[in-house]
Enzyme design. Structure first.
Site, PDB file in Angstrom:
ATOM      1  N   GLU A 134    -108.181  89.113 -17.064  1.00 56.97           N
ATOM      2  CA  GLU A 134    -108.853  87.963 -16.446  1.00 56.97           C
ATOM      3  C   GLU A 134    -108.429  86.713 -17.196  1.00 56.97           C
ATOM      4  O   GLU A 134    -107.758  86.797 -18.237  1.00 56.97           O
ATOM      5  CB  GLU A 134    -110.382  88.133 -16.537  1.00 56.97           C
ATOM      6  N   THR A 185    -100.068  92.791 -11.248  1.00 48.93           N
ATOM      7  CA  THR A 185     -98.780  93.241 -10.717  1.00 48.93           C
ATOM      8  C   THR A 185     -99.031  94.103  -9.485  1.00 48.93           C
ATOM      9  O   THR A 185     -99.908  94.971  -9.519  1.00 48.93           O
ATOM     10  CB  THR A 185     -98.021  94.048 -11.789  1.00 48.93           C
ATOM     11  N   ARG A 222     -97.422 102.760 -21.386  1.00 49.27           N
ATOM     12  CA  ARG A 222     -96.552 101.938 -22.241  1.00 49.27           C
ATOM     13  C   ARG A 222     -95.129 102.472 -22.359  1.00 49.27           C
ATOM     14  O   ARG A 222     -94.181 101.683 -22.403  1.00 49.27           O
ATOM     15  CB  ARG A 222     -97.190 101.740 -23.613  1.00 49.27           C
ATOM     16  N   GLU A 268     -99.076  94.540 -20.608  1.00 56.37           N
ATOM     17  CA  GLU A 268     -99.645  95.814 -21.063  1.00 56.37           C
ATOM     18  C   GLU A 268     -99.894  95.785 -22.581  1.00 56.37           C
ATOM     19  O   GLU A 268     -99.659  96.751 -23.294  1.00 56.37           O
ATOM     20  CB  GLU A 268     -98.765  96.997 -20.628  1.00 56.37           C
TER      21      GLU A 268
END
Lengths: 262, 385
Positions: free
Chosen positions: B126, B157, B242, B363
């Site tokens: 956010e 995304t 990741r 990420e």
């Protein structure tokens, strides 16, 4: 509906060398691929099967044992099964003997509705095998097909490319089509297809499995004699005329008179 | 280098490279320029069974894991880091369901994702909650059979393109991070809308948008796990995703290396290829060392995660940090090898640098990753005492 696709394994290059002694292509060290035009044939066969919602696509090639690789690639794209016509007795076949042998395989398979071929192979460039097969099988042929407009169990309407445009041809089925690259964009293999291809059993048919008449196959069955294959000498460099357009036009006219007319 | 891939893994790698080479590479510059979302490429990936590579077979996938997701992402990203993201970010959005979804949720959502019919997106960030995920303001209030979501997620995304959104929202603000919960929200749910598409420097073929919840009623059956589990869902999701970001960075870096080597061999100065100058050739060697080291680390981390190892946060963070730093360095160096041409948009390397940058940021920034790694080190040290 059983659809047959005929493919050929060819060297992956446009720069193939010719052995001056044997007058044959030098294949050593050249990666083999499916003849690019045959990829469109495979794709169209798969599309027809998908459109009909039933049936099977059988891919056939004639060649040495390593041509199996090309068949597995066709299976990875979605063909249901593959047959390899491989026998030392087939060696040296010209387009007549090749089309005879392939037609025997199609007859043995039986119940084939459509036979798809690429318009020609990128190594031999004869464009004779497809039409030859339809003649041996005594079924209609439409060459240079660029679109299948309509197809059902009994007939098909296709567009056949010509130099000026295209013909619309209606043909009963069974029939043989050779296709041009305008017809589609071949799909990539899928993972499941690749896995299936890896495990797939490639059926091998020999001359006796096909009931071939011995004098119609291989070198003995080939009326064509290749007298010589050679690389034509490269063309000499061109000449650029420069100057005022009027002068250049005059000079060009003189040169043309001298070299062509005179 | 031989990474002892199984036959199936090699097939996945080869097929994804083929897609990258034949389908992605030719359109990458145009899609980047026009910020065009690659639905046509998604279709190709779907037809090739790539979309479901990491999804169990019972839900229509190929039943593989993080490793296969990584090698697929690596090869697709070699073609374009932005286009590959339609696939890779769907992985991120799907992990919450894979890891915490119940049988009904998996059966409902995974098959369409596996078939490539639907894309997914993960919504946590956010405006004021990035690295500090605990300060999320989006709320989910339970009302009867529904949770009512309110708030705005940022930089999502696949936002607007995806059909399945996994969303972290606060069910109990008083509990901080322990008051967060995870939900599945379908596109088309009343109250779910999308903000403008962001204009980014890189990964431009990927859609990045605000995802806005305005009294958005989500069935309580769409709660993942249980209330209060949201933060854990997010952390575990990132642990699994990741290596995918790392693989995206690796694919971009490998492409930069390939382009630089090729160009250095073709470009002549002072009468010889510039690859004959030590100043250039040593750069190429260093780029290659880094790329290979990144690959080794990513593959090891991914295999460790797939083995079911418990504490994977550290290796997952290491792979992401190292590979993304490598990608940034190698793409900058590739431009240097290209010289003035590298600075021009007609040549492919400037885009690689633009695409690489995000991998150091999203990420979890590489600074947050280092915090994760460092706190794991301390934890391991204390455990030994």
């Amino acid at each position: 509906m059983r659809i047959v696709v005929l493919i050929k394994q060819v060297p992956d290059t446009t720069d193939v060398k010719i052995d001056p002694v044997t007058n044959t292509l030098k294949r050593e060290g050249v990666v083999s691929i499916i003849n690019p035009f045959d990829m469109y044939a495979i794709e169209e066969a798969l599309r027809v099967k998908e459109k009909m919602g039933e049936g099977e696509v059988v891919v056939i090639t004639m060649g040495p044992p390593q041509a199996e690789v090309a068949l597995r690639e066709a299976i990875s794209m979605g063909c249901d099964r593959a047959i390899l016509l491989s026998d030392r007795k087939f060696a040296g076949s010209d387009t007549w003997a090749t089309s005879y042998t392939l037609s025997r395989a199609i007859e043995k398979l039986g119940d084939c509705s459509i036979v798809f071929c690429g318009k020609q192979a990128s190594d031999g460039d004869t464009a004779q095998v497809g039409p030859g097969i339809s003649t041996h099988l005594n079924i209609p042929q439409v060459t240079y097909v660029k679109k299948i407009e309509k197809i059902d169990k009994n007939s098909a309407v296709v567009e056949r490319m010509t130099e000026e445009g295209y013909d619309v041809v209606e043909t009963p089925i069974p029939a043989l089509f050779t296709v041009v690259k305008e017809i589609n964009e071949p799909r990539l293999p899928s993972l499941k297809g690749k896995m299936k291809a890896k495990k797939a059993e490639i059926v091998v048919w020999k001359a006796e499995d096909l009931g071939c008449e011995p004098d119609k196959i291989g070198l003995d069955g080939s009326p064509t004699r290749v007298v010589k294959i050679f690389t034509p000498p490269p063309r000499g460099g061109g000449r650029v005329l420069s100057g005022e357009p009027e002068d250049v036009a005059k000079e060009l006219a003189e040169l043309l008179k001298k070299d062509i007319v005179g | 280098m031989d990474y002892l891939l199984t036959e199936e893994q090699q097939m996945i790698k080869d097929l994804c490279r083929q897609i990258a080479e034949e389908k992605i590479k030719p359109v990458a510059a145009q899609y980047d320029e026009e910020a065009h979302f690659p639905w046509d490429i998604v279709k190709i990936m779907a037809d090739s069974d790539i979309c479901g590579v990491y999804i169990p077979e019972q839900y229509g996938g190929m039943g593989k894991g993080v490793f296969e997701l990584a090698i697929a992402t690596e090869e697709l990203s070699w073609g374009c880091g932005g286009i590959a993201l339609a696939f890779a970010a769907t992985g991120l959005g799907t992990f919450p369901i894979l890891l915490y979804g119940n049988e009904q949720q998996k059966a409902k959502y995974l098959p369409d994702i596996a078939k490539g019919k639907k894309l997914a997106a993960f919504c946590i960030t956010e405006a004021e909650a990035g690295s500090d995920a605990g300060s999320i303001k989006t709320t989910a209030k339970k009302e009867g059979d529904y949770y009512v979501l309110n708030g705005t997620k940022q930089w999502i995304t696949n936002g607007g393109e995806a059909d399945v959104y996994t969303v972290i929202a606060m069910t109990d603000k008083t509990k901080g991070a322990r008051g967060a919960s995870a939900f599945i929200v379908e596109k088309g749910t009343p109250g779910l809308s999308f903000g403008k598409k962001e204009n980014k420097i890189g990964i431009r073929a990927s859609a990045t948008r605000e995802v806005i919840f305005t009294d958005c009623k989500v069935p309580k059956a769409n709660l993942l796990g249980k209330e209060g589990l949201g933060f854990i869902v997010a952390m575990k999701t990132f642990d699994h995703s990741r290596p995918g970001v790392a693989a995206q960075a690796l694919g971009i870096a490998q492409r930069a290396l390939d382009e630089a080597v090729k160009y250095s061999h073709e470009r002549k100065q002072f009468g010889t290829a510039i690859s004959n100058f030590q100043g250039v050739s040593f750069m190429l060697a260093d780029m290659a060392i880094q790329v290979e080291a990144a690959r080794a680390l990513i593959y090891s981390a991914a295999r460790m995660i797939d083995s079911g190892a418990k504490d994977v946060a550290k290796v997952s963070a290491m792979a992401k940090t190292f590979a993304s730093d490598v990608a940034m360095k190698v793409t900058v160096d590739a431009i240097q090898v290209f010289g003035g041409y590298g600075y021009m948009k007609e040549y492919p390397v400037e885009k690689l640098m633009r695409d690489a940058k995000i991998t150091q940021i999203y990420e979890g920034t590489n600074q947050i990753q280092r915090s994760v790694i460092a706190s794991s080190l301390i934890k391991e040290c204390l455990a030994k005492k």
